[in-house]
Design a protein around this motif. Structure first.
Motif, PDB file in Angstrom:
ATOM      1  N   PRO A  65       7.775  39.683   6.624  1.00  0.00           N
ATOM      2  CA  PRO A  65       8.815  40.505   7.255  1.00  0.00           C
ATOM      3  C   PRO A  65       8.479  41.983   7.022  1.00  0.00           C
ATOM      4  CG  PRO A  65       9.760  38.816   5.817  1.00  0.00           C
ATOM      5  CD  PRO A  65       8.294  38.795   5.588  1.00  0.00           C
ATOM      6  N   SER A  66       8.921  42.858   7.917  1.00  0.00           N
ATOM      7  CA  SER A  66       8.541  44.280   7.820  1.00  0.00           C
ATOM      8  C   SER A  66       8.769  44.857   6.435  1.00  0.00           C
ATOM      9  CB  SER A  66       9.349  45.113   8.815  1.00  0.00           C
ATOM     10  OG  SER A  66       9.321  44.540  10.076  1.00  0.00           O
ATOM     11  N   SER A  67       9.931  44.522   5.846  1.00  0.00           N
ATOM     12  CA  SER A  67      10.245  45.120   4.544  1.00  0.00           C
ATOM     13  C   SER A  67       9.276  44.636   3.472  1.00  0.00           C
ATOM     14  CB  SER A  67      11.670  44.751   4.131  1.00  0.00           C
ATOM     15  OG  SER A  67      12.541  45.189   5.120  1.00  0.00           O
ATOM     16  N   ALA A  68       8.983  43.353   3.496  1.00  0.00           N
ATOM     17  CA  ALA A  68       8.061  42.804   2.504  1.00  0.00           C
ATOM     18  C   ALA A  68       6.669  43.391   2.717  1.00  0.00           C
ATOM     19  CB  ALA A  68       8.022  41.291   2.615  1.00  0.00           C
ATOM     20  N   GLU A  69       6.321  43.568   3.984  1.00  0.00           N
ATOM     21  CA  GLU A  69       5.009  44.116   4.293  1.00  0.00           C
ATOM     22  C   GLU A  69       4.913  45.550   3.759  1.00  0.00           C
ATOM     23  OE1 GLU A  69       1.563  45.257   6.893  1.00  0.00           O
ATOM     24  OE2 GLU A  69       3.523  46.196   6.942  1.00  0.00           O
ATOM     25  N   PHE A  70       5.994  46.308   3.995  1.00  0.00           N
ATOM     26  CA  PHE A  70       6.013  47.687   3.520  1.00  0.00           C
ATOM     27  C   PHE A  70       5.948  47.703   1.993  1.00  0.00           C
ATOM     28  CE2 PHE A  70       7.877  51.829   2.561  1.00  0.00           C
ATOM     29  CZ  PHE A  70       7.210  52.624   3.481  1.00  0.00           C
ATOM     30  N   ALA A  71       6.627  46.757   1.381  1.00  0.00           N
ATOM     31  CA  ALA A  71       6.635  46.690  -0.082  1.00  0.00           C
ATOM     32  C   ALA A  71       5.230  46.443  -0.633  1.00  0.00           C
ATOM     33  CB  ALA A  71       7.596  45.601  -0.552  1.00  0.00           C
ATOM     34  N   THR A  72       4.461  45.567   0.046  1.00  0.00           N
ATOM     35  CA  THR A  72       3.110  45.312  -0.463  1.00  0.00           C
ATOM     36  C   THR A  72       2.258  46.573  -0.356  1.00  0.00           C
ATOM     37  OG1 THR A  72       2.272  44.549   1.671  1.00  0.00           O
ATOM     38  CG2 THR A  72       3.131  42.868   0.191  1.00  0.00           C
ATOM     39  N   ARG A  73       2.549  47.387   0.635  1.00  0.00           N
ATOM     40  CA  ARG A  73       1.794  48.637   0.749  1.00  0.00           C
ATOM     41  C   ARG A  73       2.215  49.641  -0.316  1.00  0.00           C
ATOM     42  NH1 ARG A  73       1.597  50.170   6.954  1.00  0.00           N
ATOM     43  NH2 ARG A  73       0.421  51.903   6.082  1.00  0.00           N
ATOM     44  N   HIS A  77      30.251  30.044  13.508  1.00  0.00           N
ATOM     45  CA  HIS A  77      31.630  29.764  13.938  1.00  0.00           C
ATOM     46  C   HIS A  77      31.793  28.474  14.710  1.00  0.00           C
ATOM     47  CE1 HIS A  77      31.649  34.198  13.249  1.00  0.00           C
ATOM     48  NE2 HIS A  77      32.601  33.766  12.442  1.00  0.00           N
ATOM     49  N   ARG A  78      30.719  27.912  15.204  1.00  0.00           N
ATOM     50  CA  ARG A  78      30.870  26.661  15.947  1.00  0.00           C
ATOM     51  C   ARG A  78      30.215  25.495  15.213  1.00  0.00           C
ATOM     52  NH1 ARG A  78      32.860  27.784  21.658  1.00  0.00           N
ATOM     53  NH2 ARG A  78      33.306  29.977  21.358  1.00  0.00           N
ATOM     54  N   GLY A  79      29.628  25.777  14.063  1.00  0.00           N
ATOM     55  CA  GLY A  79      29.112  24.699  13.225  1.00  0.00           C
ATOM     56  C   GLY A  79      27.864  24.011  13.748  1.00  0.00           C
ATOM     57  N   LEU A  80      27.133  24.648  14.658  1.00  0.00           N
ATOM     58  CA  LEU A  80      25.922  24.015  15.167  1.00  0.00           C
ATOM     59  C   LEU A  80      24.793  24.080  14.136  1.00  0.00           C
ATOM     60  CD1 LEU A  80      27.432  24.385  17.939  1.00  0.00           C
ATOM     61  CD2 LEU A  80      25.141  24.645  18.930  1.00  0.00           C
ATOM     62  N   THR A  81      23.959  23.064  14.148  1.00  0.00           N
ATOM     63  CA  THR A  81      22.729  23.108  13.369  1.00  0.00           C
ATOM     64  C   THR A  81      21.704  23.832  14.237  1.00  0.00           C
ATOM     65  OG1 THR A  81      23.296  20.957  12.474  1.00  0.00           O
ATOM     66  CG2 THR A  81      21.007  21.697  12.194  1.00  0.00           C
ATOM     67  N   ILE A  82      21.134  24.911  13.716  1.00  0.00           N
ATOM     68  CA  ILE A  82      20.192  25.683  14.530  1.00  0.00           C
ATOM     69  C   ILE A  82      18.781  25.498  13.988  1.00  0.00           C
ATOM     70  CG2 ILE A  82      19.564  27.965  15.404  1.00  0.00           C
ATOM     71  CD1 ILE A  82      22.287  27.510  16.374  1.00  0.00           C
ATOM     72  N   ILE A  83      17.863  25.196  14.892  1.00  0.00           N
ATOM     73  CA  ILE A  83      16.451  25.125  14.516  1.00  0.00           C
ATOM     74  C   ILE A  83      15.701  26.122  15.378  1.00  0.00           C
ATOM     75  CG2 ILE A  83      14.397  23.654  14.451  1.00  0.00           C
ATOM     76  CD1 ILE A  83      16.360  21.295  14.010  1.00  0.00           C
ATOM     77  N   LEU A  84      15.122  27.109  14.722  1.00  0.00           N
ATOM     78  CA  LEU A  84      14.510  28.221  15.448  1.00  0.00           C
ATOM     79  C   LEU A  84      13.002  28.209  15.233  1.00  0.00           C
ATOM     80  CD1 LEU A  84      14.800  31.125  16.837  1.00  0.00           C
ATOM     81  CD2 LEU A  84      14.878  32.004  14.499  1.00  0.00           C
ATOM     82  N   VAL A  85      12.248  28.107  16.319  1.00  0.00           N
ATOM     83  CA  VAL A  85      10.795  28.228  16.232  1.00  0.00           C
ATOM     84  C   VAL A  85      10.460  29.671  16.555  1.00  0.00           C
ATOM     85  CG1 VAL A  85       8.601  27.498  17.213  1.00  0.00           C
ATOM     86  CG2 VAL A  85      10.454  25.843  16.958  1.00  0.00           C
ATOM     87  N   THR A  86       9.776  30.363  15.677  1.00  0.00           N
ATOM     88  CA  THR A  86       9.566  31.795  15.924  1.00  0.00           C
ATOM     89  C   THR A  86       8.312  32.338  15.262  1.00  0.00           C
ATOM     90  OG1 THR A  86      10.625  33.962  15.782  1.00  0.00           O
ATOM     91  CG2 THR A  86      10.953  32.500  13.915  1.00  0.00           C
ATOM     92  N   HIS A  87       7.858  33.464  15.800  1.00  0.00           N
ATOM     93  CA  HIS A  87       6.789  34.240  15.174  1.00  0.00           C
ATOM     94  C   HIS A  87       7.346  35.508  14.515  1.00  0.00           C
ATOM     95  CE1 HIS A  87       3.269  32.094  16.588  1.00  0.00           C
ATOM     96  NE2 HIS A  87       3.779  32.011  17.801  1.00  0.00           N
ATOM     97  N   GLN A  88       8.642  35.741  14.724  1.00  0.00           N
ATOM     98  CA  GLN A  88       9.251  36.996  14.264  1.00  0.00           C
ATOM     99  C   GLN A  88       9.799  36.815  12.856  1.00  0.00           C
ATOM    100  OE1 GLN A  88       9.268  39.601  16.452  1.00  0.00           O
ATOM    101  NE2 GLN A  88       8.490  38.384  18.163  1.00  0.00           N
ATOM    102  N   MET A  89       9.051  37.304  11.877  1.00  0.00           N
ATOM    103  CA  MET A  89       9.457  37.070  10.492  1.00  0.00           C
ATOM    104  C   MET A  89      10.737  37.819  10.137  1.00  0.00           C
ATOM    105  SD  MET A  89       7.374  34.871   9.728  1.00  0.00           S
ATOM    106  CE  MET A  89       6.234  34.295  10.952  1.00  0.00           C
ATOM    107  N   ASP A  90      10.978  38.942  10.826  1.00  0.00           N
ATOM    108  CA  ASP A  90      12.224  39.672  10.570  1.00  0.00           C
ATOM    109  C   ASP A  90      13.436  38.826  10.968  1.00  0.00           C
ATOM    110  OD1 ASP A  90      10.983  41.807   9.455  1.00  0.00           O
ATOM    111  OD2 ASP A  90      10.955  43.022  11.275  1.00  0.00           O
ATOM    112  N   ASP A  91      13.297  38.065  12.049  1.00  0.00           N
ATOM    113  CA  ASP A  91      14.391  37.172  12.447  1.00  0.00           C
ATOM    114  C   ASP A  91      14.585  36.073  11.410  1.00  0.00           C
ATOM    115  OD1 ASP A  91      14.883  38.575  14.713  1.00  0.00           O
ATOM    116  OD2 ASP A  91      13.802  37.220  16.067  1.00  0.00           O
ATOM    117  N   VAL A  92      13.490  35.603  10.844  1.00  0.00           N
ATOM    118  CA  VAL A  92      13.581  34.545   9.838  1.00  0.00           C
ATOM    119  C   VAL A  92      14.444  35.023   8.675  1.00  0.00           C
ATOM    120  CG1 VAL A  92      12.294  33.117   8.203  1.00  0.00           C
ATOM    121  CG2 VAL A  92      11.354  33.545  10.487  1.00  0.00           C
ATOM    122  N   VAL A  93      14.160  36.218   8.152  1.00  0.00           N
ATOM    123  CA  VAL A  93      14.934  36.677   6.990  1.00  0.00           C
ATOM    124  C   VAL A  93      16.337  37.141   7.382  1.00  0.00           C
ATOM    125  CG1 VAL A  93      12.982  37.227   5.525  1.00  0.00           C
ATOM    126  CG2 VAL A  93      13.829  38.963   7.098  1.00  0.00           C
TER     127      VAL A  93
END
Lengths: 198, 277, 290, 265
Positions: free
Chosen positions: C250-258, C196-212
């Motif tokens: 991500p958790s879902s992908a991980e579960f899928a591989t299992r 809503h504010r049009g910012l460019t966001i750059i996120l450094v993270t280890h949380q793959m769920d946040d990435v997806v």
């Protein structure tokens, strides 16, 4: 003293020692260069330690700075002044210890007689900083008058005005600076300290 | 099963703050993995400090392995309990890895020769022996937590408390620490209390205690607690992944009739559905 | 003006005798379009932090060129020319609450705008807006930031960056140490700023769920190089490669591989719970029809 | 970054590396005291020879020493110049106001230069071959006799070791704070004096509050690990006095006596 307080005091002192070591090795947080001179902000750290931990511990932290100055004058002198003057342990250590003592006594007194905490800290900081300057000057004068043996023999008679000039011109802005900035630092820091120290 | 820790009707507050615990009682069974979950500020970490006598109770009583927590017993009690704290940086006392593991032994005035043996075996146990000369600045958060665990193993306690011990680690580091504690728990028959807001960490526990605003909201096996996603979310926690998946499947008309399944059982159930029908 | 962030052959070498010498950049070239939500992932020491610190010139390249919305940073760029750039690039460091120092919440938030030359009144207005944006109650305005809870302190720090009205916001593991509710609130704030504010966001993270869940683009770093840059679905489609990079799925992908390991074959790797549930439902219903 | 305390240690296995830190520390002091007594070419030559032997025995390549001295070279030159210009006596070659250059001042200038080098070199040998932790342990051993006067030597040692352990941590934190405030528009190291002075506040408040939090958490963790007080603990690390130390002391004492013989009285 309960164990908890004793351990906390040990660690507080350790942290302040670490900060002093950092400040003596990183110019940005230890010294502010102005032209050919530099103002050191380390006396302020000693005053903050004094305000938080009391006069004795303030004097200890001052002593640690003094001892670091002394060792450094041999190993890694910051200026010719340091190499000539601070290799004398009495000149490098005693004035620094006295910062804590004077600031501590002043703060304890002022806290009882002044309403404003900021003013108490500010005045204590100015006094602490001036104590350092005056004692360094006084001791240099004393030692060289008395012709004590020196590491680097220099005809001090000619050099004395220069030495006094350098220390003096550093000392005045240093004291003003301490008076302005120390309360800005000590008050929020004391807030955190009092909260952890219940 | 014996209760190795009994918390009886305790009341506690920090100075100038409202009551954190009011007449709280909890029992911890010997040999079990108990997870204490709740959001930040719910008083979980205070509980760990009270059990170890690091802060003093206002009223009530805590008994650890038959000893009442008070000033006379405090060092015997600390011999029985090892705590891994949240911040890896703030529990590393020694200047190097081996000095740090030795710290607790030095406090107990263990003779030097014995100390060297114990430090070696403890560091080998957590896989950090090759790092013994390292200074903490050159270790990752997970490695520092391993060293903290070695420091605890060295003192052979009966109880390990993980006080948010994995919350500052990345997911991989988190899993490695949990695997390590699981291994050590089994080998030494320890009691583990993990204080956490990470539901996946709690899901591996034998018993879960949900704490909110200083009181116990629920106390049960993970299966019975993790079924109710809404309840968990109402106190600021998220549901485990499997519960979320079960709910998503329910929305698509696939009813598990069971509220919670751990991942192995969930996979088995899906497999059954896929192949049977 | 060119509304992108671009790196051209950027190399950054730390002094060779520091222990961080491996955490450098090695001929990095990339383009991040304006108004994107880009996640940067990679194991510890892969160069993520070094990369983002170049975007607001806290680090300058050893060689190469960086272009941020038309402002160029080269090895010889002097500090004088950086202030204008930094005003447009907000940076939220890990555990940002550690940077608080003022006597009141409002003053701390006003610090940035004032440094960039805003008048007292303007800075106050911007600070009040920022407080509202991060969900800090007005009653906290004159309190000492050191009297707040950890979660509130973090909001004050983030508000202190947002008050400068940056066009680009860099978030370095903004949710570290937060509980699930705090985590969601901060990530939702990032999404709000982006959507809503049009910012460019750059996120450094280890949380793959946040990435997806939040990012539109992903940059994967390894040993100072960019090894992949694409949509989340491109990145996580190859679980083996992801593990090779010492990353998680991500958790879902991980579960899928299992599930795959258990002999249940899905059509594609699902990245979210909803997608995973769709796939499983389809599989069960399809089986049911035959 | 001029780092006189940290990051200088070079791992090695030389004679000097393997000496106990307490005797290295004391020998370093002893050497500096002996330098006070040197006052002619022979005494300086003797001490320089000893130093060369020590440097060779340290197994550290000469390049490291040169690298260590390079940043100090202007300071040394300046001090030597002061010495030359402000000395009096002897045959004067040149003078202007308070300044004068004489044969005596030139000779003295030369001696001061050597003296400077000797002191810096010997302390560099110490820091290149001894970790800060070992130096702290050495200090503890040296101060041990003070225990008789109820001086808390062990407490001091523990304090020092915790301080050294936290220096890199605080340095990292300081760097992050610095960057965070930079990106909030602070210009460090430029602008008016008032501006520079004020810039210390957003740096030091977070640094101090962080340090206080470390102290608090560390205290809790230490007590949980059974810490009560520092004077009743066993010690994991002990540096034993070795034959190497005895031999080194022997050589240093001999040189000391030799210097006393050779000096001009």
């Amino acid at each position: 003293m309960p164990v908890k307080k004793k351990t906390l005091r040990l660690n507080m002192l350790a942290m302040f020692i670490a900060i002093i070591l950092l400040q003596t090795s990183i110019p940005l947080i230890g010294y502010i260069p102005i032209g050919p001179l530099e103002i050191t902000i380390i006396p302020m750290t000693v005053v903050v330690a004094t305000v938080l931990l009391g006069t004795v511990d303030g004097a200890i932290i001052g002593g640690v700075w003094g001892f670091t100055t002394f060792v450094r004058a041999f190993v890694w002198p910051t200026s010719p002044l340091a190499a000539i003057v601070f290799v004398n342990p009495l000149i490098s250590v005693i004035p620094r210890i006295m910062i804590g003592v004077v600031a501590g006594v002043a703060y304890t007194y002022l806290r009882k007689h002044l309403k404003s905490q900021a003013a108490s800290i500010s005045i204590s900081a100015v006094l602490g900083s001036l104590t350092n300057t005056i004692l360094v000057l006084g001791l240099i004068y004393l030692f060289y008058k008395a012709k004590a043996p020196q590491l680097y023999q220099i005809n001090i008679k000619e050099l004395l005005p220069y030495l006094l000039g350098v220390v003096g011109t550093n000392g005045v802005p240093e004291a003003i600076f301490s008076g302005i900035v120390t309360p800005l630092i000590a008050i929020p820091v004391k807030k955190i300290f009092d909260r952890t120290n219940h | 099963m014996k209760d190795i820790i009994q918390i009886k009707n305790i009341t506690f507050n920090y100075p100038d703050q409202p009551l954190l615990f009011d007449q709280l009682s909890i029992d911890v069974h010997e040999g079990e993995w108990t997870a204490l979950i709740g959001q930040n500020g719910s008083g979980k970490s205070t509980l760990a400090r009270l059990i170890d006598g690091l802060i003093v109770l206002k009223s009530g009583q805590i008994v650890v392995d038959g000893l009442i927590v008070n000033d006379d017993n405090i060092f015997d009690i600390r011999n029985k309990i090892g705590i891994v704290f949240q911040n890896p940086e703030d529990q590393f006392v020694g200047a190097t890895v081996e000095d740090d593991v030795a710290f607790g032994l030095e406090n107990r005035q263990m003779p030097r020769e014995e100390m060297h043996k114990v430090v070696e075996s403890s560091l080998k146990e957590v896989g950090m022996w090759e790092f013994r000369d390292r200074i903490p600045a050159n270790l990752s958060g997970g490695q520092k937590q391993r060293v903290a665990i070695a420091g605890i193993v060295a003192l052979s306690p009966k109880i390990i408390i993980l006080d948010e011990a994995t919350s500052m680690l990345d997911p991989r580091g988190r899993q490695e620490i949990l695997d390590l504690v699981t291994k050590i728990k089994q080998e030494n028959n320890l009691t583990v209390i993990s204080i956490t807001h990470d539901i996946d960490e709690a899901a591996t526990a034998d018993r879960v205690i949900v704490v909110n605003k200083g009181t116990i909201v629920e106390e049960d096996k993970p299966d019975n607690i993790f079924g109710d996603i809404r309840k968990l979310e109402s106190i600021g926690l998220s549901a485990p992944f499997t519960s979320q998946l079960i709910m998503a499947l329910e929305k698509r008309g696939i009813d598990s009739s069971s509220q919670y399944l751990n991942d192995k059982r969930l996979i088995a159930w899906i497999k059954q559905l896929v192949s049977n029908k | 003006m060119d509304q992108t962030i671009s790196f051209k052959q950027v190399t950054h070498t730390y002094q060779a005798n520091t222990p961080f010498s491996q955490d450098a950049l090695d001929l990095v070239s990339l383009t991040i379009p304006a108004h994107s939500f880009t996640a940067i992932i990679g194991h510890t020491g892969s160069g993520k932090s070094t990369l983002v610190q170049h975007i607001n010139a806290l680090l300058k390249p050893t060689s190469g060129e960086i272009d941020v919305y038309g402002r160029t940073i080269i090895p010889t760029t002097t500090n004088k020319n950086l202030k204008e750039l930094r005003k447009h690039v907000g940076m939220v460091f890990q555990f940002p609450e550690k940077q608080l120092f003022e006597e009141s919440v409002i003053k701390d938030i006003m610090f940035g705008p004032k440094n960039y030359g805003a008048s007292e009144a303007d800075a106050e207005k911007d600070a009040e807006d920022a407080m509202q944006l991060v969900g800090l109650d007005e009653s906290l305005r004159d309190k000492s930031p050191f009297d707040l809870s950890g979660g509130q302190m973090r909001r004050v720090a983030i508000a202190g960056v947002l008050a400068m009205k940056p066009e680009i916001l860099i978030l370095d593991e903004p949710t570290a140490g937060l509980d699930p509710r705090g985590h969601k609130e901060i990530m939702d704030l990032a999404q709000e700023l982006h959507d809503h504010r049009g910012l460019t966001i750059i996120l450094v993270t280890h949380q793959m769920d946040d990435v997806v869940d939040y990012a539109s683009d992903v940059i994967v770093m390894d040993r100072g190089k960019i090894v992949k840059h694409g949509k989340p679905s491109d990145i996580f489609s190859d679980p083996k490669w992801v593990y090779q990079m010492h990353l998680d799925l991500p958790s879902s992908a991980e579960f899928a591989t299992r599930l795959v390991k258990a002999g249940i074959h899905l059509k594609q790797t699902p990245l979210t719970i909803e997608k995973l549930a769709d796939e499983i439902a389809e599989l069960i219903k399809w089986e049911a029809h035959t | 970054m001029s780092n006189f305390l940290f990051g200088r240690y070079l791992p090695g296995n030389s004679w000097v590396h393997r000496m106990s830190p307490q005797s290295k520390l004391m020998l370093c002091f002893f050497f500096v005291i002996v330098i006070f007594f040197a006052n002619n070419v022979w005494t300086y030559a003797t001490l320089s020879l000893l130093l060369i032997v020590v440097v060779l025995m340290s197994g550290v390549s000469i390049g490291y020493f040169l690298k260590g001295i390079r940043p100090l070279i202007w300071l040394i030159i300046f001090t030597v110049l002061l010495q030359i210009l402000f000395s009096s006596g002897g045959h004067v070659y040149w003078h202007f106001g308070p300044f004068s250059v004489s044969d005596l001042s030139l000779i003295n200038g030369g001696f001061i230069f050597v003296r400077f080098l000797l002191i810096i070199m010997i302390s560099t040998v110490l820091t290149l071959t001894t970790t800060p932790l070992a130096i702290a342990d050495g200090v503890q051993t040296v101060l041990k006799p003070l225990k008789k006067f109820h001086f808390p030597v062990d407490t001091l040692a523990l304090m020092l070791s915790i301080a050294l352990r936290f220096v890199p941590t605080l340095m990292d934190e300081m760097e992050t704070i610095l960057n965070a405030q930079r990106s909030r528009g602070v210009d460090f190291g430029s602008g008016s004096l008032r501006h520079r002075i004020q810039a210390a506040v957003p740096l030091l408040v977070p640094l101090f509050t962080g340090a206080i939090n470390h102290a608090e958490n560390l205290s809790t963790a230490m007590e949980a690990r059974g810490f009560t007080d520092s004077e009743h603990r066993s010690k994991y690390r002990v540096y034993k006095w070795q034959t190497k130390d005895t031999i080194s002391w022997g050589v240093f004492l001999l040189v000391g006596i030799l210097v006393l013989f050779l000096r001009n009285n």
